[in-house]
Design a protein around this motif. Sequence first.
Motif, PDB file in Angstrom:
ATOM      1  N   THR A 280     -61.686  22.517  39.425  1.00  0.00           N
ATOM      2  CA  THR A 280     -60.897  22.357  40.643  1.00  0.00           C
ATOM      3  C   THR A 280     -59.694  21.455  40.399  1.00  0.00           C
ATOM      4  OG1 THR A 280     -62.856  22.671  42.031  1.00  0.00           O
ATOM      5  CG2 THR A 280     -60.964  21.557  43.035  1.00  0.00           C
ATOM      6  N   ILE A 281     -59.910  20.341  39.722  1.00  0.00           N
ATOM      7  CA  ILE A 281     -58.811  19.409  39.453  1.00  0.00           C
ATOM      8  C   ILE A 281     -57.776  20.045  38.523  1.00  0.00           C
ATOM      9  CG2 ILE A 281     -58.218  17.245  38.280  1.00  0.00           C
ATOM     10  CD1 ILE A 281     -60.930  16.166  39.326  1.00  0.00           C
ATOM     11  N   LEU A 282     -58.249  20.670  37.451  1.00  0.00           N
ATOM     12  CA  LEU A 282     -57.304  21.221  36.477  1.00  0.00           C
ATOM     13  C   LEU A 282     -56.681  22.533  36.946  1.00  0.00           C
ATOM     14  CD1 LEU A 282     -58.951  20.354  33.032  1.00  0.00           C
ATOM     15  CD2 LEU A 282     -57.340  19.043  34.424  1.00  0.00           C
ATOM     16  N   SER A 283     -57.177  23.083  38.061  1.00  0.00           N
ATOM     17  CA  SER A 283     -56.490  24.243  38.640  1.00  0.00           C
ATOM     18  C   SER A 283     -55.097  23.862  39.117  1.00  0.00           C
ATOM     19  CB  SER A 283     -57.297  24.828  39.795  1.00  0.00           C
ATOM     20  OG  SER A 283     -57.300  23.952  40.916  1.00  0.00           O
ATOM     21  N   LEU A 284     -54.842  22.564  39.261  1.00  0.00           N
ATOM     22  CA  LEU A 284     -53.503  22.086  39.621  1.00  0.00           C
ATOM     23  C   LEU A 284     -52.497  22.366  38.520  1.00  0.00           C
ATOM     24  CD1 LEU A 284     -54.525  18.630  41.153  1.00  0.00           C
ATOM     25  CD2 LEU A 284     -53.957  20.724  42.388  1.00  0.00           C
ATOM     26  N   THR A 285     -52.986  22.666  37.316  1.00  0.00           N
ATOM     27  CA  THR A 285     -52.088  22.975  36.195  1.00  0.00           C
ATOM     28  C   THR A 285     -51.914  24.478  35.989  1.00  0.00           C
ATOM     29  OG1 THR A 285     -53.853  23.034  34.520  1.00  0.00           O
ATOM     30  CG2 THR A 285     -52.919  20.872  35.051  1.00  0.00           C
ATOM     31  N   ASP A 286     -52.371  25.283  36.936  1.00  0.00           N
ATOM     32  CA  ASP A 286     -52.311  26.745  36.807  1.00  0.00           C
ATOM     33  C   ASP A 286     -50.862  27.219  36.939  1.00  0.00           C
ATOM     34  OD1 ASP A 286     -52.471  29.493  37.036  1.00  0.00           O
ATOM     35  OD2 ASP A 286     -54.203  29.466  38.374  1.00  0.00           O
ATOM     36  N   VAL A 287     -50.279  27.671  35.839  1.00  0.00           N
ATOM     37  CA  VAL A 287     -48.867  28.053  35.828  1.00  0.00           C
ATOM     38  C   VAL A 287     -48.615  29.295  36.677  1.00  0.00           C
ATOM     39  CG1 VAL A 287     -46.885  28.563  34.359  1.00  0.00           C
ATOM     40  CG2 VAL A 287     -48.688  27.068  33.515  1.00  0.00           C
ATOM     41  N   THR A 288     -49.637  30.112  36.908  1.00  0.00           N
ATOM     42  CA  THR A 288     -49.423  31.322  37.713  1.00  0.00           C
ATOM     43  C   THR A 288     -49.130  30.986  39.170  1.00  0.00           C
ATOM     44  OG1 THR A 288     -51.771  31.653  38.257  1.00  0.00           O
ATOM     45  CG2 THR A 288     -50.971  32.611  36.196  1.00  0.00           C
ATOM     46  N   LYS A 289     -49.377  29.726  39.592  1.00  0.00           N
ATOM     47  CA  LYS A 289     -49.033  29.288  40.944  1.00  0.00           C
ATOM     48  C   LYS A 289     -47.589  28.797  41.034  1.00  0.00           C
ATOM     49  CE  LYS A 289     -53.797  27.857  41.956  1.00  0.00           C
ATOM     50  NZ  LYS A 289     -54.682  26.696  42.280  1.00  0.00           N
ATOM     51  N   PHE A 290     -46.927  28.696  39.889  1.00  0.00           N
ATOM     52  CA  PHE A 290     -45.553  28.204  39.834  1.00  0.00           C
ATOM     53  C   PHE A 290     -44.579  29.361  40.041  1.00  0.00           C
ATOM     54  CE2 PHE A 290     -47.748  24.634  38.377  1.00  0.00           C
ATOM     55  CZ  PHE A 290     -46.903  23.570  38.090  1.00  0.00           C
ATOM     56  N   PRO A 291     -43.312  29.058  40.344  1.00  0.00           N
ATOM     57  CA  PRO A 291     -42.314  30.128  40.478  1.00  0.00           C
ATOM     58  C   PRO A 291     -42.136  30.896  39.173  1.00  0.00           C
ATOM     59  CG  PRO A 291     -41.470  28.024  41.305  1.00  0.00           C
ATOM     60  CD  PRO A 291     -42.742  27.718  40.603  1.00  0.00           C
ATOM     61  N   ILE A 292     -41.659  32.108  39.256  1.00  0.00           N
ATOM     62  CA  ILE A 292     -41.313  32.898  38.070  1.00  0.00           C
ATOM     63  C   ILE A 292     -40.031  32.323  37.483  1.00  0.00           C
ATOM     64  CG2 ILE A 292     -40.663  35.202  37.239  1.00  0.00           C
ATOM     65  CD1 ILE A 292     -42.290  36.340  39.573  1.00  0.00           C
ATOM     66  N   PRO A 293     -39.933  32.169  36.167  1.00  0.00           N
ATOM     67  CA  PRO A 293     -38.683  31.664  35.571  1.00  0.00           C
ATOM     68  C   PRO A 293     -37.484  32.516  35.979  1.00  0.00           C
ATOM     69  CG  PRO A 293     -40.444  31.735  33.944  1.00  0.00           C
ATOM     70  CD  PRO A 293     -40.972  32.429  35.151  1.00  0.00           C
ATOM     71  N   LYS A 294     -36.309  31.892  35.943  1.00  0.00           N
ATOM     72  CA  LYS A 294     -35.088  32.583  36.358  1.00  0.00           C
ATOM     73  C   LYS A 294     -34.820  33.820  35.503  1.00  0.00           C
ATOM     74  CE  LYS A 294     -33.820  30.031  39.794  1.00  0.00           C
ATOM     75  NZ  LYS A 294     -35.177  29.538  40.053  1.00  0.00           N
ATOM     76  N   ARG A 295     -35.205  33.771  34.232  1.00  0.00           N
ATOM     77  CA  ARG A 295     -35.029  34.927  33.339  1.00  0.00           C
ATOM     78  C   ARG A 295     -36.352  35.242  32.662  1.00  0.00           C
ATOM     79  NH1 ARG A 295     -30.009  36.323  31.266  1.00  0.00           N
ATOM     80  NH2 ARG A 295     -31.237  37.874  30.148  1.00  0.00           N
ATOM     81  N   PRO A 296     -37.263  35.914  33.369  1.00  0.00           N
ATOM     82  CA  PRO A 296     -38.554  36.229  32.740  1.00  0.00           C
ATOM     83  C   PRO A 296     -38.408  37.112  31.516  1.00  0.00           C
ATOM     84  CG  PRO A 296     -38.300  37.388  34.834  1.00  0.00           C
ATOM     85  CD  PRO A 296     -37.184  36.399  34.753  1.00  0.00           C
ATOM     86  N   ASP A 297     -37.300  37.875  31.415  1.00  0.00           N
ATOM     87  CA  ASP A 297     -37.091  38.697  30.225  1.00  0.00           C
ATOM     88  C   ASP A 297     -36.815  37.846  28.989  1.00  0.00           C
ATOM     89  OD1 ASP A 297     -34.622  38.070  31.634  1.00  0.00           O
ATOM     90  OD2 ASP A 297     -33.598  39.300  30.146  1.00  0.00           O
ATOM     91  N   ALA A 298     -36.451  36.563  29.193  1.00  0.00           N
ATOM     92  CA  ALA A 298     -36.238  35.643  28.071  1.00  0.00           C
ATOM     93  C   ALA A 298     -37.467  34.759  27.843  1.00  0.00           C
ATOM     94  CB  ALA A 298     -35.001  34.775  28.325  1.00  0.00           C
ATOM     95  N   ALA A 299     -38.590  35.144  28.448  1.00  0.00           N
ATOM     96  CA  ALA A 299     -39.858  34.444  28.226  1.00  0.00           C
ATOM     97  C   ALA A 299     -40.701  35.253  27.246  1.00  0.00           C
ATOM     98  CB  ALA A 299     -40.605  34.260  29.543  1.00  0.00           C
ATOM     99  N   ILE A 300     -41.060  34.641  26.120  1.00  0.00           N
ATOM    100  CA  ILE A 300     -41.864  35.310  25.096  1.00  0.00           C
ATOM    101  C   ILE A 300     -43.097  34.453  24.842  1.00  0.00           C
ATOM    102  CG2 ILE A 300     -41.947  36.152  22.721  1.00  0.00           C
ATOM    103  CD1 ILE A 300     -38.909  36.525  22.854  1.00  0.00           C
ATOM    104  N   LEU A 301     -44.269  35.029  25.097  1.00  0.00           N
ATOM    105  CA  LEU A 301     -45.536  34.354  24.853  1.00  0.00           C
ATOM    106  C   LEU A 301     -46.066  34.814  23.497  1.00  0.00           C
ATOM    107  CD1 LEU A 301     -45.101  34.740  28.019  1.00  0.00           C
ATOM    108  CD2 LEU A 301     -47.570  34.559  28.210  1.00  0.00           C
TER     109      LEU A 301
END
Length: 356
Positions: A280-301
């Motif tokens: 529950t505490i570390l769910s605060l670090t869930d990046v999927t709850k954050f906004p989508i980056p301005k250029r998701p096409d420049a995001a490479i995992l």
Amino acid sequence: MVASNLNIAHYWLDHLYGAFMHRMRLSPPFFSKGWGGSKLELLERMTRQLISQGLAQVSLQLWPPPAIRPIWYTVWESRTARLQEGIFATPCDDLVRQALPPESMTARVRLLTPKNIPFHDTACVVHLAGTGDHGFERRLRLGAPLLKENIATMVLESPFYGNRRPPLQRGSRLLCVSDLLLLGRATIEEARALLYWMERDAGFGRLGVCGLSMGGVHAAMVGSLHQTPLAVLPLLAPHSAAVAFCEGILQYGTAWDVLMQDEACSSGMTLEEVRSRMRTILSLTDVTKFPIPKRPDAAILVAATDDGYIPRHSVLELQRAWPGSEIRWVTGGHVSSFILHNKNFQQAIRDGLARL
């Protein structure tokens, strides 16, 4: 058959390394001093308030980041390159700053740039630290080959690490759960301020942010919150710290017995109840709850096929949350990929920047 056996070997290398580092208890486990008491309560409350307001709206309200004025000196220079070190006061708000140990209140960075090339003709990537990555050298080695392509490297030393480590902490073994949230909060604010400084004051061209493992989670958060386009490069990173500490090998290096008896849990909670609270505490670090980056096409995992620390589903969750982003798989586990796949990481940096 050979490939299958090799994959199994990579996976078990992670577990052998984990057994040596965590299960044999050659050093203290993570969170040996418990949850963190009032500090954890403060950070939980602050973070939940931000989430309830909507992180996309909050990031707009907090733009631009606080101005920083690093003080620089030259570490060395050659005919083709220059390495500088800078220090600046952490730009976190007062409540977070006061919760940090005194050693962590001053940020340190190193900046490796090609010599005699104007900054406006130079791209720059901020490299954030993974678990256990003290100092600067490993990330400088990762970025150094990119100099010949006019890509500079900015390396931030994390709070609680290196010269910013509190005296009672051994290595990377954070003493309290609250320290993990503090480390992340300060790292994100410092990285955002550095990127703004690089853009506004230094005048660099294209910008990016990357990190390995824990540093990749922080890089993803920075890329999500930043208001101008960035190349965002999470390397061997989960979508949330909850996955790393509750599903991956780091669970064996966590002081669950201490957390079960901590007064913050009203004492005597079951292991399952404590694990649930950690999630529950570390769910605060869930990046999927954050906004989508301005250029998701420049995001490479970049993810490893047989990672014992980061489950495959976690990487896929982040990629799904960022439509248009790319995921690249390298053959190996967490440890072997960390050692063997620098060229893949460097190519991801090149490609991310090229898409801006």
